[in-house]
Scaffold this motif. Structure first.
Motif: not given
Length: 244
Positions: A5, A8, A92, A95, A125, A127, A218, A221
């Motif tokens: 990631v 976000v 990162y 969440w 997101y 990545n 989320h 996702e």
């Protein structure tokens, strides 16, 4: 130890713009300065749309958004009269921390700027996945299909694939962008897997309601991400199949 990631984003878009003046960004910064102490900046942009009736692209300016950041520029709150978001860049951010910052942003915005009526919530997101080269077969790492050329001997040098789908029962719109990315490290290749989900939330204006909505996004996702990669790709994030 090697999460892919790179960003976000968790955002709420308002049904109607709230009252906003030249003093508003300063009032908001005063309320959030402990968490976002860096000097605020502005972010402007344009949106391009295709008019089917007139057969031409139209470019519209977007209203400036005010960006409030921590000193490391890795955690951000972005706002204007029409939307409010929190962003997490590298390193990162798990969440639960993103969701908690989003809740705090909603409460602080309501208290220091204005109460708003939510129209949609959105998470995204982005990545960036780096894989070792060799005989590169993308199907070993990804399940997302790409368009192959129909000419003998043609070799793909770069690609971008984008799809959009809607879940009829909930109205959730899912946009997936998959493509190659610049990467100047020998014997490696990089790819972007960008997953964005948006849902209408008319009538869901409390922080609890909005957090419940983004928590569900989320979950969806995560399903999209895990379904888009193979076990061989997943092992890269654990440090396996990875050359140092």
């Amino acid at each position: 130890p090697y999460p892919p990631v790179v960003e976000v984003i968790c955002q709420v878009t308002f049904a109607e713009p709230v009252a906003w003046s030249v003093a508003t960004p300063g009032l908001l910064w005063k309320a959030i300065q402990d968490d976002y102490p860096a000097e605020p900046t502005t972010l402007s942009g344009v949106a391009a749309t295709f008019d089917r009736d007139e057969g031409e692209f139209k470019v519209n300016s977007q209203k400036a958004r005010f960006v409030f950041s921590n000193e490391e520029q890795s955690r951000r709150l972005v706002a204007n009269e029409s939307c409010l978001s929190v962003n997490g860049l590298r390193p990162y951010e798990e969440w639960p921390n993103v969701a908690n910052r989003f809740r705090q942003a909603i409460d602080t915005f309501n208290a220091s700027v204005a109460s708003f009526v939510a129209a949609t919530v959105n998470i995204r997101y982005v990545n960036r996945i780096v894989i070792p080269l060799g005989r590169l077969d993308l199907t070993e790492y990804f399940t997302v299909p790409i368009a192959e050329p129909h000419q003998d001997g043609a070799v793909i040098q770069g690609f971008v694939s984008r799809s959009q789908a809607v879940i009829p029962d909930s109205g959730v719109v899912i946009t997936i962008t998959f493509g190659s990315a610049p990467h100047d490290v020998p014997d490696e290749a990089a790819f972007i897997l960008d997953i964005e989900l948006t849902v209408p939330v008319a009538g869901a204006n409390s922080a609890d309601d909005l957090i419940a909505a983004v928590d569900e996004l989320h979950r969806l996702e995560n399903k999209e991400f895990e379904s888009s990669i193979t076990d061989k790709c997943r092992r890269l994030f654990d440090g396996h199949d990875r050359e140092e």
